[in-house]
Design a protein around this motif. Sequence first.
Motif, mmCIF file in Angstrom:
data_model
loop_
_atom_site.group_PDB
_atom_site.id
_atom_site.type_symbol
_atom_site.label_atom_id
_atom_site.label_comp_id
_atom_site.label_asym_id
_atom_site.label_seq_id
_atom_site.Cartn_x
_atom_site.Cartn_y
_atom_site.Cartn_z
ATOM 1 N N CYS A 285 0.824 -1.213 0.000
ATOM 2 C CA CYS A 285 0.000 0.000 0.000
ATOM 3 C C CYS A 285 0.853 1.255 0.000
ATOM 4 O O CYS A 285 0.356 2.334 -0.321
ATOM 5 C CB CYS A 285 -0.992 -0.004 1.157
ATOM 6 S SG CYS A 285 -0.342 0.516 2.721
ATOM 7 N N GLN B 199 0.874 3.364 -3.193
ATOM 8 C CA GLN B 199 -0.240 4.255 -3.519
ATOM 9 C C GLN B 199 0.146 5.687 -3.159
ATOM 10 O O GLN B 199 0.924 5.917 -2.242
ATOM 11 C CB GLN B 199 -1.494 3.849 -2.748
ATOM 12 C CG GLN B 199 -1.974 2.459 -3.090
ATOM 13 C CD GLN B 199 -3.146 2.042 -2.210
ATOM 14 O OE1 GLN B 199 -3.400 2.613 -1.177
ATOM 15 N NE2 GLN B 199 -3.852 1.011 -2.658
ATOM 16 N N ASN C 75 -3.955 11.313 -0.812
ATOM 17 C CA ASN C 75 -4.651 11.131 0.466
ATOM 18 C C ASN C 75 -5.237 9.735 0.622
ATOM 19 O O ASN C 75 -5.240 9.183 1.717
ATOM 20 C CB ASN C 75 -5.755 12.179 0.622
ATOM 21 C CG ASN C 75 -5.185 13.565 0.825
ATOM 22 O OD1 ASN C 75 -4.048 13.712 1.269
ATOM 23 N ND2 ASN C 75 -5.964 14.573 0.482
ATOM 24 N N GLU C 76 -5.738 9.186 -0.486
ATOM 25 C CA GLU C 76 -6.304 7.838 -0.424
ATOM 26 C C GLU C 76 -5.225 6.817 -0.072
ATOM 27 O O GLU C 76 -5.448 5.904 0.709
ATOM 28 C CB GLU C 76 -6.965 7.470 -1.756
ATOM 29 C CG GLU C 76 -7.701 6.160 -1.712
ATOM 30 C CD GLU C 76 -8.421 5.863 -3.014
ATOM 31 O OE1 GLU C 76 -8.394 4.694 -3.433
ATOM 32 O OE2 GLU C 76 -9.008 6.798 -3.599
ATOM 33 N N GLY C 77 -4.044 6.978 -0.641
ATOM 34 C CA GLY C 77 -2.924 6.090 -0.331
ATOM 35 C C GLY C 77 -2.515 6.175 1.124
ATOM 36 O O GLY C 77 -2.271 5.156 1.767
ATOM 37 N N ALA D 11 -4.436 7.189 3.629
ATOM 38 C CA ALA D 11 -5.527 6.629 4.430
ATOM 39 C C ALA D 11 -5.474 5.103 4.430
ATOM 40 O O ALA D 11 -5.637 4.465 5.477
ATOM 41 C CB ALA D 11 -6.878 7.119 3.906
ATOM 42 N N HIS D 12 -5.236 4.509 3.265
ATOM 43 C CA HIS D 12 -5.146 3.053 3.177
ATOM 44 C C HIS D 12 -3.958 2.550 3.983
ATOM 45 O O HIS D 12 -4.042 1.551 4.700
ATOM 46 C CB HIS D 12 -5.047 2.617 1.712
ATOM 47 C CG HIS D 12 -5.107 1.141 1.535
ATOM 48 N ND1 HIS D 12 -4.168 0.445 0.825
ATOM 49 C CD2 HIS D 12 -5.992 0.217 1.987
ATOM 50 C CE1 HIS D 12 -4.465 -0.835 0.852
ATOM 51 N NE2 HIS D 12 -5.565 -1.001 1.541
ATOM 52 N N ASP E 44 -4.854 2.592 7.604
ATOM 53 C CA ASP E 44 -5.762 1.487 7.914
ATOM 54 C C ASP E 44 -5.005 0.172 8.078
ATOM 55 O O ASP E 44 -5.247 -0.580 9.025
ATOM 56 C CB ASP E 44 -6.823 1.320 6.824
ATOM 57 C CG ASP E 44 -7.853 2.441 6.820
ATOM 58 O OD1 ASP E 44 -7.941 3.185 7.827
ATOM 59 O OD2 ASP E 44 -8.567 2.574 5.797
#
Length: 137
Positions: free
Chosen positions: A37, A40, A43-45, A47-48, A51
Motif C-alpha cells: 500500500c 499508492q 490522500n487515499e494512499g 488513508a489506506h 488502515d
Amino acid sequence: MDNSDFTEWQPHYSVGNALLDGQHKQLLQLCGRAIRCMEQTGNEGIAHFQDVLNELSDYVREHFNLEEAMLRECAFPMYEKHRQEHIAYQLKLTELLLTAGLGEYDRAGLTHCLSEWWNEHILHTDKQYVQYLRDTD
C-alpha cells in the motif's frame, strides 16, 4: 532481501504450533499489504496505509498476548527477554502510526522495521521456544 521473498510463507518459518503458525501467516500477509500500500499516492494512499498499519498493530497486540500467555504457561526460560522484544516492536509500530497520522510515512523505515522483525524476531527468537512449546492439537 526481496519483499516478495519476505512476505510469502515458507515451511521453515514454522514454530511447530498450528495456532501460532496461523497467526504468523496472518501477520506476514498484513506485512505484505502494508508494504504494497506504500506504492499508492495521495490522500487515499495515506488513508489506506494508516488502515493497514492500524490493522497490523491490533493483530500484533493480539498475537503477542496469546504468544506470551503460551510461553508463561510452558515456563519458557527466556520469557522476559522475549516479552521485551515484543514491547520494543510495538513501540516501533506506534511511532510509524503516529508519523503516518501526520500525513507522512517512511517507506524504507517501515520495510526495514517489518523485515527486521520477521527475520530477527520470528525466524530467530521465536524458534528458541519450539522445544518448550509443543502443539496441543
